[in-house]
Every structure is written in C-alpha cells, then in structure tokens.
Design a protein around this motif. Structure first.
Motif, PDB file in Angstrom:
ATOM      1  N   ASP A 102      23.302   4.497 -11.302  1.00 41.66           N
ATOM      2  CA  ASP A 102      23.114   5.936 -11.125  1.00 41.66           C
ATOM      3  C   ASP A 102      23.622   6.300  -9.735  1.00 41.66           C
ATOM      4  O   ASP A 102      23.934   5.418  -8.927  1.00 41.66           O
ATOM      5  N   HIS A 103      23.696   7.606  -9.450  1.00 42.23           N
ATOM      6  CA  HIS A 103      24.086   7.996  -8.095  1.00 42.23           C
ATOM      7  C   HIS A 103      23.179   7.335  -7.064  1.00 42.23           C
ATOM      8  O   HIS A 103      23.642   6.835  -6.040  1.00 42.23           O
ATOM      9  N   THR A 104      21.864   7.365  -7.354  1.00 41.00           N
ATOM     10  CA  THR A 104      20.919   6.689  -6.452  1.00 41.00           C
ATOM     11  C   THR A 104      19.825   5.994  -7.240  1.00 41.00           C
ATOM     12  O   THR A 104      19.450   6.440  -8.332  1.00 41.00           O
ATOM     13  N   ARG A 105      19.326   4.894  -6.694  1.00 38.94           N
ATOM     14  CA  ARG A 105      18.092   4.260  -7.145  1.00 38.94           C
ATOM     15  C   ARG A 105      17.164   4.233  -5.934  1.00 38.94           C
ATOM     16  O   ARG A 105      17.534   3.689  -4.886  1.00 38.94           O
ATOM     17  N   VAL A 106      15.982   4.821  -6.059  1.00 35.81           N
ATOM     18  CA  VAL A 106      15.031   4.920  -4.947  1.00 35.81           C
ATOM     19  C   VAL A 106      13.856   3.994  -5.220  1.00 35.81           C
ATOM     20  O   VAL A 106      13.248   4.062  -6.297  1.00 35.81           O
ATOM     21  N   ILE A 107      13.533   3.134  -4.254  1.00 34.70           N
ATOM     22  CA  ILE A 107      12.531   2.091  -4.456  1.00 34.70           C
ATOM     23  C   ILE A 107      11.549   2.061  -3.282  1.00 34.70           C
ATOM     24  O   ILE A 107      11.960   2.082  -2.123  1.00 34.70           O
ATOM     25  N   SER A 108      10.277   1.990  -3.599  1.00 33.95           N
ATOM     26  CA  SER A 108       9.232   1.764  -2.598  1.00 33.95           C
ATOM     27  C   SER A 108       8.496   0.498  -2.992  1.00 33.95           C
ATOM     28  O   SER A 108       8.154   0.316  -4.165  1.00 33.95           O
ATOM     29  N   MET A 109       8.218  -0.382  -2.016  1.00 33.53           N
ATOM     30  CA  MET A 109       7.604  -1.670  -2.373  1.00 33.53           C
ATOM     31  C   MET A 109       6.913  -2.280  -1.164  1.00 33.53           C
ATOM     32  O   MET A 109       7.215  -1.969  -0.009  1.00 33.53           O
ATOM     33  N   GLN A 110       5.981  -3.177  -1.447  1.00 30.60           N
ATOM     34  CA  GLN A 110       5.338  -3.954  -0.388  1.00 30.60           C
ATOM     35  C   GLN A 110       4.533  -5.068  -1.030  1.00 30.60           C
ATOM     36  O   GLN A 110       4.285  -5.066  -2.238  1.00 30.60           O
ATOM     37  N   LYS A 111       4.154  -6.034  -0.238  1.00 33.24           N
ATOM     38  CA  LYS A 111       3.301  -7.121  -0.704  1.00 33.24           C
ATOM     39  C   LYS A 111       1.894  -6.595  -0.976  1.00 33.24           C
ATOM     40  O   LYS A 111       1.467  -5.603  -0.393  1.00 33.24           O
ATOM     41  N   GLY A 112       1.175  -7.310  -1.842  1.00 31.71           N
ATOM     42  CA  GLY A 112      -0.218  -6.965  -2.074  1.00 31.71           C
ATOM     43  C   GLY A 112      -0.424  -5.983  -3.204  1.00 31.71           C
ATOM     44  O   GLY A 112       0.498  -5.652  -3.944  1.00 31.71           O
ATOM     45  N   SER A 113      -1.652  -5.460  -3.291  1.00 32.64           N
ATOM     46  CA  SER A 113      -2.071  -4.709  -4.473  1.00 32.64           C
ATOM     47  C   SER A 113      -2.316  -3.231  -4.231  1.00 32.64           C
ATOM     48  O   SER A 113      -2.910  -2.551  -5.071  1.00 32.64           O
ATOM     49  N   ASN A 114      -1.873  -2.687  -3.107  1.00 33.74           N
ATOM     50  CA  ASN A 114      -2.128  -1.276  -2.813  1.00 33.74           C
ATOM     51  C   ASN A 114      -1.072  -0.388  -3.471  1.00 33.74           C
ATOM     52  O   ASN A 114      -0.133   0.087  -2.829  1.00 33.74           O
ATOM     53  N   VAL A 115      -1.239  -0.186  -4.772  1.00 29.69           N
ATOM     54  CA  VAL A 115      -0.282   0.616  -5.536  1.00 29.69           C
ATOM     55  C   VAL A 115      -0.247   2.054  -5.027  1.00 29.69           C
ATOM     56  O   VAL A 115       0.808   2.687  -4.964  1.00 29.69           O
ATOM     57  N   LYS A 116      -1.406   2.568  -4.644  1.00 25.52           N
ATOM     58  CA  LYS A 116      -1.475   3.954  -4.186  1.00 25.52           C
ATOM     59  C   LYS A 116      -0.636   4.172  -2.933  1.00 25.52           C
ATOM     60  O   LYS A 116       0.059   5.195  -2.806  1.00 25.52           O
ATOM     61  N   GLU A 117      -0.655   3.212  -2.002  1.00 26.25           N
ATOM     62  CA  GLU A 117       0.141   3.327  -0.785  1.00 26.25           C
ATOM     63  C   GLU A 117       1.633   3.280  -1.106  1.00 26.25           C
ATOM     64  O   GLU A 117       2.434   4.033  -0.535  1.00 26.25           O
ATOM     65  N   VAL A 118       2.000   2.416  -2.017  1.00 23.14           N
ATOM     66  CA  VAL A 118       3.412   2.315  -2.427  1.00 23.14           C
ATOM     67  C   VAL A 118       3.858   3.625  -3.076  1.00 23.14           C
ATOM     68  O   VAL A 118       4.955   4.129  -2.810  1.00 23.14           O
ATOM     69  N   PHE A 119       2.984   4.202  -3.909  1.00 23.21           N
ATOM     70  CA  PHE A 119       3.331   5.448  -4.599  1.00 23.21           C
ATOM     71  C   PHE A 119       3.368   6.617  -3.610  1.00 23.21           C
ATOM     72  O   PHE A 119       4.203   7.524  -3.733  1.00 23.21           O
ATOM     73  N   ARG A 120       2.479   6.616  -2.596  1.00 23.05           N
ATOM     74  CA  ARG A 120       2.513   7.662  -1.569  1.00 23.05           C
ATOM     75  C   ARG A 120       3.862   7.666  -0.864  1.00 23.05           C
ATOM     76  O   ARG A 120       4.508   8.704  -0.720  1.00 23.05           O
ATOM     77  N   ARG A 121       4.285   6.471  -0.424  1.00 20.37           N
ATOM     78  CA  ARG A 121       5.558   6.364   0.284  1.00 20.37           C
ATOM     79  C   ARG A 121       6.717   6.784  -0.621  1.00 20.37           C
ATOM     80  O   ARG A 121       7.666   7.447  -0.192  1.00 20.37           O
ATOM     81  N   PHE A 122       6.641   6.379  -1.883  1.00 22.63           N
ATOM     82  CA  PHE A 122       7.659   6.729  -2.866  1.00 22.63           C
ATOM     83  C   PHE A 122       7.788   8.253  -2.991  1.00 22.63           C
ATOM     84  O   PHE A 122       8.879   8.824  -2.884  1.00 22.63           O
ATOM     85  N   CYS A 123       6.655   8.941  -3.187  1.00 27.91           N
ATOM     86  CA  CYS A 123       6.668  10.396  -3.385  1.00 27.91           C
ATOM     87  C   CYS A 123       7.131  11.129  -2.130  1.00 27.91           C
ATOM     88  O   CYS A 123       8.004  12.010  -2.206  1.00 27.91           O
ATOM     89  N   GLU A 124       6.553  10.756  -0.998  1.00 26.59           N
ATOM     90  CA  GLU A 124       6.904  11.453   0.241  1.00 26.59           C
ATOM     91  C   GLU A 124       8.361  11.202   0.629  1.00 26.59           C
ATOM     92  O   GLU A 124       9.075  12.123   1.038  1.00 26.59           O
ATOM     93  N   GLY A 125       8.805   9.963   0.495  1.00 26.65           N
ATOM     94  CA  GLY A 125      10.191   9.642   0.828  1.00 26.65           C
ATOM     95  C   GLY A 125      11.172  10.358  -0.071  1.00 26.65           C
ATOM     96  O   GLY A 125      12.191  10.900   0.378  1.00 26.65           O
ATOM     97  N   LEU A 126      10.850  10.391  -1.369  1.00 29.92           N
ATOM     98  CA  LEU A 126      11.724  11.039  -2.339  1.00 29.92           C
ATOM     99  C   LEU A 126      11.814  12.538  -2.058  1.00 29.92           C
ATOM    100  O   LEU A 126      12.901  13.137  -2.131  1.00 29.92           O
ATOM    101  N   GLN A 127      10.686  13.126  -1.714  1.00 29.11           N
ATOM    102  CA  GLN A 127      10.682  14.555  -1.414  1.00 29.11           C
ATOM    103  C   GLN A 127      11.483  14.858  -0.141  1.00 29.11           C
ATOM    104  O   GLN A 127      12.189  15.865  -0.062  1.00 29.11           O
ATOM    105  N   LYS A 128      11.403  13.987   0.841  1.00 24.59           N
ATOM    106  CA  LYS A 128      12.169  14.176   2.075  1.00 24.59           C
ATOM    107  C   LYS A 128      13.672  14.073   1.800  1.00 24.59           C
ATOM    108  O   LYS A 128      14.483  14.842   2.328  1.00 24.59           O
TER     109      LYS A 128
END
Length: 552
Positions: free
Chosen positions: A6-32
């Motif tokens: 695709d034109h872009t693939r946007v990925i947020s990731m980190q070690k461990g089980s904090n899915v909410k933190e990964v999703f926060r970064r994903f949403c905020e980064g994507l919006q920016k």
C-alpha cells in the motif's frame, strides 16, 4: 513502510502485554500523520461505505490487524481451540507470519475482521479474547476444566469465514428459481451454469449420494475474488463428471482454454522422452519438483468421502507405499498419532500440511473429521513424498535441490508407476478415463493433475514489462515460493506449467524445461545490459486462466 503493498503501512509495537499503550501510540501517531498530510493539501482515501481504501479488498475498512505473541501451549492443543478463536473473532498464525507454524505453543493472535467494525471495537475483541485465553491456559495448567468458560459457538458459516449472504443464497436455492450468478460471482461454475442444467440436476445425485447442489455449493457460497477466476465446483465421486455433465463440461472447457466433450486426453509417463533438463544453471534454478494427485476408484472424493471410506483409502495407499523398495523405501506418519518430535521434524522439512482454512475448501467440507485418516509418507532420502486424504486421496511429489528436472521427473514417473502397481495388487485402481485422464476433486486438476515447477532467481526479468507476456507465451505461470498468493522474495519465483488437461505429463515437463532454460538465458542477457526483444517467444497455442487455487 512506504510504497510496499500500500502507499503506507503504519505500525505501533512494543514488548510486553500493554495493548492499550500500543493502541494509544497507534491512534495518536496516525492522527498526527494525517493532520500533517492535510496541512500539505493531501488526504487519505476514505469513504463512508468502504472506510479507508487500500489495495486489497481484504483490508478495506480499518485495514487494522491488532495482534500479540502469546504463549498458550495448553489451550492451543485443546479440541475446541479453533472453534473458540472463531467465536472470539480472532485468528492465529505462527510468529513467523502467514503460513508459519507456532513454536513452543507461541502464537500470533489477532482480530479476524477488518470491515464493518471500528478500530476500537477490533482492539477490544482482541483484549477481551486474550483475557479469556489466558484464564483458560491457567486452568488447564492446573488440570482444571474450562467447559464453563467456553462461549457459545459460532455458526458454521462464521466458523469457516463464508459470508452470511453466501450461506443464505445457497439455502434459498429452489427448483424453478434459477439463481443468475453471472454478474455477482466470479467463478467458472457461475459463468457456465444455465437454467436448463440447474433445473435438470436440481434434485439429482450420483449413485453414491453426492448431490448436484453439493457440487456447486462452494461456488454459490463464495462469490470469488474480483480479479481472479476460480472454478466454483467440485466432484464428490468419479460419477459426478458424467452425472452432471451439462454443468461440468462447459466449466472444464472454459477453465482449460478449450477442451471439447469428445476430446481425448493423452497420458505419457515415459521420462526418457524428455530433452534436456539435466543441467539447468544451479546459480539460478534453486530447486525442482513435480507433483500430481491420484484417486482410488470406487471411493468418494474428499468432499463426499465418509469416515470408513477415508480410512480404507488410507489403508490401501499406506499398504502400497509400505511395499516400495530401493530409493522409494520410506515411512508413513499419521496426523492422528504423530508424535511432537515427528511433527517438528516434518515442519522443519516443510512437509506437513495443515487443516484447510480457506472458505473455498471448507464450503466443500474438505475438513470433515480432521485429522482422521490423513497423513504423510516420504522416502528415506526425502525426495519422494505422498500426502494422503488432503484435497485429493493422494498427492504425489518428487523434489530435490538444484536444476536437474529430468532426474526429478524420472523419480516421479517411476515412483508413481510403482505405487500404481502396488495399488492394483490389492485389487484396486486409480480413477482414469480417456476423456478426462486422471480424475481428481477439482476440475482444474483433471488430466495429468501435474504441476512441474522450479524455484528460479529472475531478479532482472521480474521487473521487465514483458515478464508476464513471456510466461504466458511459454505456457508457464508464476507464484511466490511460499505458494499460492505469496509474493516473490529476492526475485525468486516458483515457475510452473499452466496447463493440466490436453497435454501429456512429458509434454508439460518439457514446457517447463524449455521455458525455464529460456528464462535463465533472458535473465543473463539483462544482467549484461543487452536487449531481449528478439528472445521473446511466440505463443505456444491456446492460453488458459492462471490457476489461483486447487479448489474450487
């Protein structure tokens, strides 16, 4: 990632089980990113109906895959694991990606939906599902029951990923009410089925009880891919092809680029007739293989093979294979009784086949009673392999590293003939007739059922604008080395014959040898910076649809 699939693939990731933190970064980064795009006068493709628009229809909507690597060795071996994931709207794969196996009970678990649910909903499905899976895992570790934790199962269509509208359409079929599928469905059955054939066969079944409706079920329930023509029908026994000839004959004719109902199929397993093929350049041709399928006469094919029949097919084939000697002497591994050690060994050798997951296969009930009476046999040298009761009664494969296709084809022909001799000793025989050749489940594999292929490095040619035309003219087809629908890596492709029916085994193997030899010569010319205009071959004859998947 920029300008991959695709034109872009946007990925947020980190070690461990904090899915909410990964999703926060994903949403905020994507919006920016999106805000910065808009400030530059650009915008992402989006509409109310399809959501975010991406290259592949499978990613429309959110395009979102929220996943975790999770260790669940106990839950993953529970008999309800697959059903549980479907109910939770989750899917699994190995941690190496699509089509990889898990190791040590560690799976990549993610949402199975993309379209029709919001990003928040999909991530919530994952979070809630993971919480339940972990609770179950802990109980099983302690030897406790999880029966009270298992949610209500999904419907069969939900379990196997068939669109509800497809199931409703099939269930609504009625005599006197012909479903015109020619515009809504993209498969050969839908294009070829006529009102006369539908009315003629609506209530009909073969003598073993396989109905016309079951023959077309997969093509009714699955509308197909908008750009890839699938077959849309299967045979449940040998009689299907004659009992429902007014439907099957046009499908066979169209799928195989012109094959009349009175045509005679040539069979030729005399490997000595091959010219060349012993020394294709190993710097380019990395491996060679030839495969086909064979069915035992008198028994139902996989869509209609009952439990006892399937066990008998296994018994006939295992007995025949057990009598082979010399280079063909080997061992059988049953999927039912396989040890974990044997399983890991077969995975490492890339021999193991999985339970079907494609709706195209499962619509035809190819997964019935899995893994009962299924298994894998290979010779001691691991160069001659037989799968039993997968998509056909048997899949026979000859393979080895390098470019000696003639040696691979010799082993294929001799081994196949030895297996057939042993099958005949037990009073049985393979399904075969002069018109259709060897009879298999899917009309796309009739005739020889043969796919002779090589993994070949074509780093220059694959980027040339005439690559597709050259393959078409040579009667060859390409795919990634990971199988159907995979991308090539490092310019390495799986190149094989595009025909099955109307040409003999020797002719098809010769097409591959001649074609791959030319492809390597063209690749070398491109490496030298030379023009290849005069090397482009003329068409060999009739052209066929590029095969997408064995069934349907």
């Amino acid at each position: 990632w920029i300008n991959e699939e695709d034109h872009t693939r946007v990925i947020s990731m980190q070690k461990g089980s904090n899915v909410k933190e990964v999703f926060r970064r994903f949403c905020e980064g994507l919006q920016k990113v999106e805000n910065a795009m808009k400030n530059a006068g650009q915008e992402f493709m989006w509409n109310e109906h399809l959501g975010y628009i991406l290259t592949c229809p499978s990613n429309l909507g959110t395009g979102l895959r929220a996943g975790v690597h999770i260790k669940i060795p106990c839950v993953s071996t529970h008999e309800k694991f697959e059903e549980l994931l479907t109910t939770l709207r989750l899917q699994k794969r190995g941690t190496g990606g699509v089509d990889t196996k898990s190791e040590g009970g560690i799976f990549d678990i993610s949402n199975s939906d993309r379209l029709g649910y919001s990003e928040v909903q999909l991530v919530q499905f994952l979070v809630d599902g993971l919480k339940l899976l972990i609770e179950m895992e802990k109980r099983l570790e302690n030897g406790e029951s999880i029966d009270d934790l298992i949610p209500e199962p999904a419907t069969r269509s939900q379990q196997i990923g068939i669109p509800e509208e497809g199931v409703k359409l099939f269930n609504s079929l009625a005599k006197g009410s012909f479903p015109d599928l020619s515009k809504s469905h993209n498969n050969w059955m839908a294009k070829c089925l006529t009102n006369d054939a539908y009315e003629k066969y609506y209530d009909e079944s073969t003598s073993s009880g396989f109905s016309f409706l079951n023959a077309i079920k997969t093509g009714i329930e699955n509308a197909g891919h908008p750009f890839i023509m699938t077959v849309g029908c299967v045979a449940g026994d040998e009689e299907s092809y004659t009992a429902f000839a007014d439907m099957f004959d046009p499908v066979i004719d169209k799928r195989h680029g012109g094959y009349g109902k009175d045509a005679i199929h040539p069979t030729d397993l005399d490997w000595t007739k091959l010219v060349g093929g012993t020394d294709m350049d190993p710097d380019y041709v990395l491996s060679s293989r030839v495969r086909t399928g064979r069915s035992i006469r008198g028994y139902g094919l996989p869509p209609h093979c009952r439990g006892e029949e399937r066990k008998k097919v296994e018994e006939i084939l295992v007995t025949a294979l057990g009598n082979l000697e010399g280079e063909f002497k080997g061992q059988y591994y049953s999927l039912e009784t396989m040890s974990e050690e044997d399983q890991e060994k077969l995975i490492a050798d890339h021999f193991l086949f999985d339970k079907p997951v494609s709706p195209l296969l499962l619509s035809s009930q190819m997964e019935k009673d899995w893994p009962e009476a299924r298994g894998i046999w290979h010779n001691d040298d691991k160069t001659f392999l037989v799968w039993i009761n997968e998509e056909d009664h048997s899949r026979v494969i000859s393979m080895q590293k390098g470019g000696n296709m003639k040696e691979v084809f010799r082993r294929f022909c001799e081994g196949l003939q030895k297996v057939e001799e042993e099958v005949k000793k037990s009073g049985n025989e393979f399904m075969w007739n002069e018109h259709l050749g060897y009879v298999l489940t899917c009309p796309s594999n009739l005739g020889t059922g043969l796919r002779a292929g090589v993994h070949v490095k074509l780093a220059k040619l694959c980027n040339h604008d005439k690559f597709g035309l050259i393959l078409k003219n040579l009667r060859l087809q390409k795919r990634g080395t990971g199988g159907v629908d995979t991308e090539a890596e490092g310019g390495v492709y799986d190149i094989s014959n595009s025909d099955r029916l109307g040409y003999s085994e020797v002719e098809l193997a010769q097409f591959v040898i001649d074609g791959v030899t030319l492809l390597v010569d063209i690749e070398k010319a491109l490496e030298r910076g030379e023009s290849i205009d005069e090397m482009i071959p003329a068409p060999k004859g009739k052209q066929v649809e590029e095969e997408h998947i064995g069934i349907p």
